[in-house]
Scaffold this active site. Structure first.
Site, PDB file in Angstrom:
ATOM      1  N   ASP A  14       2.564   4.835  -3.977  1.00 62.03           N
ATOM      2  CA  ASP A  14       2.318   3.261  -4.159  1.00 62.03           C
ATOM      3  C   ASP A  14       2.621   2.587  -5.567  1.00 62.03           C
ATOM      4  OD1 ASP A  14       1.365   0.699  -2.765  1.00 62.03           O
ATOM      5  OD2 ASP A  14      -0.063   1.035  -4.504  1.00 62.03           O
ATOM      6  N   GLU A  98       7.507   3.079  -1.379  1.00 57.13           N
ATOM      7  CA  GLU A  98       8.037   1.689  -0.270  1.00 57.13           C
ATOM      8  C   GLU A  98       9.282   1.179  -0.710  1.00 57.13           C
ATOM      9  OE1 GLU A  98       4.891  -1.183  -2.002  1.00 57.13           O
ATOM     10  OE2 GLU A  98       4.778   0.719  -3.253  1.00 57.13           O
ATOM     11  N   ASP A 178      -5.402   1.866  -3.348  1.00 54.63           N
ATOM     12  CA  ASP A 178      -3.944   2.162  -3.403  1.00 54.63           C
ATOM     13  C   ASP A 178      -3.622   3.633  -3.009  1.00 54.63           C
ATOM     14  OD1 ASP A 178      -3.706  -0.293  -4.672  1.00 54.63           O
ATOM     15  OD2 ASP A 178      -3.871   0.449  -6.714  1.00 54.63           O
TER      16      ASP A 178
END
Ligand SMILES: [Zn+2]
Length: 197
Positions: A14, A98, A178
């Protein structure tokens, strides 16, 4: 460059504001201290530059210092991205991020956001090419709701930006916000691999 040995390990990453990156196993990759230092220098010389008479000798001097501060920032960001990407590629066979091109959280409204966004992109780019050389796999996933979904049972657990802990009323999974997001990123990458095969 010889291929890095296979480890059988997988990681979701993340990309964040408090830390450069948080891994699904709880590892943290910090870098914001030096970014803040460079940011301060850039702000300082920008201010000086705006006060000086354009084209004057002192204006040129300030401009030179500003360029230097930007270069220093770029170098530090590059060094950090090389170090972290080397580490994760050596350690993991599957690395999930991501997709920063889908994410619209950062719109470059401020210098800090621009610096963060550039750091995240360097990390993803460097990790991707190192992984290719090493015969390892990088997957970028849709980042939508990675912070809201429970990475353990997939239930939506709504939380505000201030809530730093994920606490799932459905399955009881309690973990740093997170780390939970990183878990979802890894889950999605594995799903992508399964549907592809
Ligand atoms: Zn849950």
């Amino acid at each position: 460059m010889e291929p890095a040995p296979s480890t059988g390990e997988e990681i979701g990453i993340d990309l964040g504001i408090l830390n450069l990156a948080t891994a699904s196993n709880g590892d943290l990759y910090d870098n914001h201290r030096f970014l803040k230092q460079s940011e301060k220098k850039i702000r300082y010389w920008n201010k000086i530059l705006s006060r000086r008479k354009k084209g004057s000798r002192r204006w040129h001097k300030a401009k030179q210092q500003l360029t230097k501060a930007y270069e220093q920032l770029a170098n530090r960001r590059r060094d950090r991205a090389h170090k972290v990407s080397r580490q994760v590629v050596d350690q993991y066979d599957l690395i999930a991020f991501e997709d920063l091109n889908i994410q619209d959280m950062v719109k470059h409204k401020t210098l800090s956001k621009w610096i963060l966004d550039a750091s995240w992109r360097s990390l993803v780019v460097y990790t991707t090419y190192k992984a290719e050389e090493a015969g390892k796999c990088v997957i970028q996933v849709n980042p939508q709701n990675t912070s809201q979904e429970c990475s353990n049972c997939r239930q939506m657990v709504r939380k505000t930006l201030d809530e730093r802990t994920h606490c799932c009323p459905n399955c009881g999974y309690t973990v740093d916000r997170d780390v939970n997001a990183a878990g979802n990123i890894l889950n999605r990458a594995k799903e992508q691999l399964e549907t592809a095969s």
